[in-house]
Design an enzyme around this catalytic site. Structure first.
Site, mmCIF file in Angstrom:
data_model
loop_
_atom_site.group_PDB
_atom_site.id
_atom_site.type_symbol
_atom_site.label_atom_id
_atom_site.label_comp_id
_atom_site.label_asym_id
_atom_site.label_seq_id
_atom_site.Cartn_x
_atom_site.Cartn_y
_atom_site.Cartn_z
ATOM 1 N N ASP A 221 0.860 -1.186 0.000
ATOM 2 C CA ASP A 221 0.000 0.000 0.000
ATOM 3 C C ASP A 221 0.896 1.235 0.000
ATOM 4 O OD1 ASP A 221 -2.896 0.990 0.395
ATOM 5 O OD2 ASP A 221 -1.744 2.157 1.847
ATOM 6 N N ASN A 229 -2.566 13.042 -5.414
ATOM 7 C CA ASN A 229 -3.819 13.401 -6.084
ATOM 8 C C ASN A 229 -4.307 14.780 -5.660
ATOM 9 O OD1 ASN A 229 -4.208 11.099 -7.696
ATOM 10 N ND2 ASN A 229 -5.135 9.965 -6.004
ATOM 11 N N HIS A 234 -4.911 14.271 -10.412
ATOM 12 C CA HIS A 234 -5.126 12.839 -10.681
ATOM 13 C C HIS A 234 -4.263 12.321 -11.830
ATOM 14 C CE1 HIS A 234 -8.365 12.090 -7.821
ATOM 15 N NE2 HIS A 234 -8.820 13.307 -8.108
ATOM 16 N N ASP A 238 -2.005 9.068 -11.592
ATOM 17 C CA ASP A 238 -1.956 7.952 -12.538
ATOM 18 C C ASP A 238 -0.524 7.663 -12.975
ATOM 19 O OD1 ASP A 238 -4.678 7.733 -12.383
ATOM 20 O OD2 ASP A 238 -5.092 8.739 -14.288
ATOM 21 N N ASP A 264 -4.426 2.466 -4.722
ATOM 22 C CA ASP A 264 -2.966 2.508 -4.661
ATOM 23 C C ASP A 264 -2.406 1.250 -4.001
ATOM 24 O OD1 ASP A 264 -3.977 3.048 -2.172
ATOM 25 O OD2 ASP A 264 -2.565 4.642 -1.698
#
Length: 356
Positions: A221, A229, A234, A238, A264
């Site tokens: 994680d 973000n 965003h 990505d 994520d």
């Protein structure tokens, strides 16, 4: 040679034997019952071909010659005998003028379109010579031309259709494989999605061997990803996910499976480890690679990772759900302990990796 192909070849040689026997019966009826003159050369040719047919059944059933050689001999003998019979038999051969076409199609069924085309070409050439030299068939040139063209064109057309069907099946198979891969792949990062990763886990559980090799399920994680973000947007988020997937590929072996199982979160299935500590070394490489990632235009944002490692075989984790649940639990232990580290399901002195 595969069993289905051999069965087809045996069927073809038995068919040849049946036709040869039937043609012999036809000649006998014509000569002895209907008192139609049959040239001795035609009887000799028939008996010779019948003997060849009998011997060829025995030879094929025992696979005494290579398939390519058997096909070449069959094409040469069958087409030559049919052309010789046409030359000597005149109109008496009319009932078996389809023979050269049958030879070509039969060879195609056994060996593929190349042999069908070769048999058709040779048959049409030999039949053309026989028609030109035969007093009867040269007197009906249009009929002779029609037979020659049919001998050549029909098998070639069948071969062409067969090739198109084969190509169509190949394309459908490739599309099915691509579609199946797409349903198991994360479109953003190109690694496995949750469904695809679960399939890999299930396959690993089914193929667990007793050779002492172990596997490791690692749940990763990202720490600090929300800030990416919120601050960088965003699109930047990505891009980070793509970089993480790339880093995982670089840090792991080609035999290991990588999946993005949501947001994520990433998962790794490391195969064929010698010792549990090997999984720790892989986790160390992963965490170090993630620390080196940078967000363009936002040097102040740093990300790290927290990893939970579950080793298999483990009596407490015998299913996909149990493996994932234990790895998830260990991952959250690492996150609560300060992040940028890992926890394992085994008691190792290296089970806590502090921040670099």
């Amino acid at each position: 040679m595969t069993r289905p192909a051999l069965d087809i070849e045996v069927g073809q040689v038995l068919f040849r034997l049946m036709i040869a026997s039937g043609f012999g019966l036809y000649l006998g009826v014509m000569h002895f019952a209907l008192h139609v003159y049959v040239r001795p050369a035609l009887f000799i040719l028939f008996f010779g071909f019948l003997c060849f047919s009998l011997a060829w059944v025995w030879l094929v059933k025992r696979s005494l010659l290579r398939l390519k050689l058997r096909l070449a001999i069959s094409i040469l003998v069958d087409q030559s005998v049919l052309a010789a019979a046409t030359l000597t038999g005149g109109d008496m051969i009319a009932p078996v003028l389809w023979g050269p076409i049958s030879v070509a199609v039969g060879c195609g069924l056994i060996g593929g379109t190349f042999y069908a085309k070769a048999a058709a070409l040779l048959g049409s050439l030999l039949m053309a010579f026989a028609f030109m030299l035969s007093p009867f068939w040269s007197s009906v040139p249009l009929v002779s031309l029609g037979v020659v063209l049919a001998t050549l064109i029909i098998p070639w057309q069948v071969a062409l259709v067969s090739e198109q069907i084969t190509q169509g099946r190949k394309e459908l198979r490739q599309r099915a494989i691509a579609l199946e891969a797409a349903t198991r792949t994360d479109p953003l990062t190109g690694v496995l999605n949750r469904a695809g990763f679960d399939v890999s886990l299930a396959r690993m559980l089914e193929n667990t061997s007793s050779d002492g090799k172990i596997s490791a399920v690692m749940l990763l994680d990202l720490d600090g990803f929300k800030a990416v973000n919120d601050i960088a947007g965003h699109n930047a988020g990505d891009e980070v996910l793509k970089q993480v997937a790339h880093s995982l590929r670089q840090s792991l072996r080609t035999s290991d499976d990588i999946g993005r199982i949501g947001g994520d979160e990433f998962a790794v299935l490391a195969h064929n480890l010698v010792a549990p500590e090997d999984a720790e070394w892989l986790a160390y490489k992963i965490l170090h690679a993630i620390e080196t990632l940078h967000i363009a235009g936002h040097a102040e944002i740093r990300i790290s990772g927290s990893i939970g490692i579950c080793i298999h075989p483990d009596p407490e984790s015998t299913s996909v759900e149990e493996l994932m649940a234990n790895a998830d639990r260990l991952m959250y232990q690492a996150k609560r302990s300060g992040k940028n580290q890992y926890r394992t399901s085994f008691g190792s002195a290296l089970s806590i990796r502090e921040a670099c």
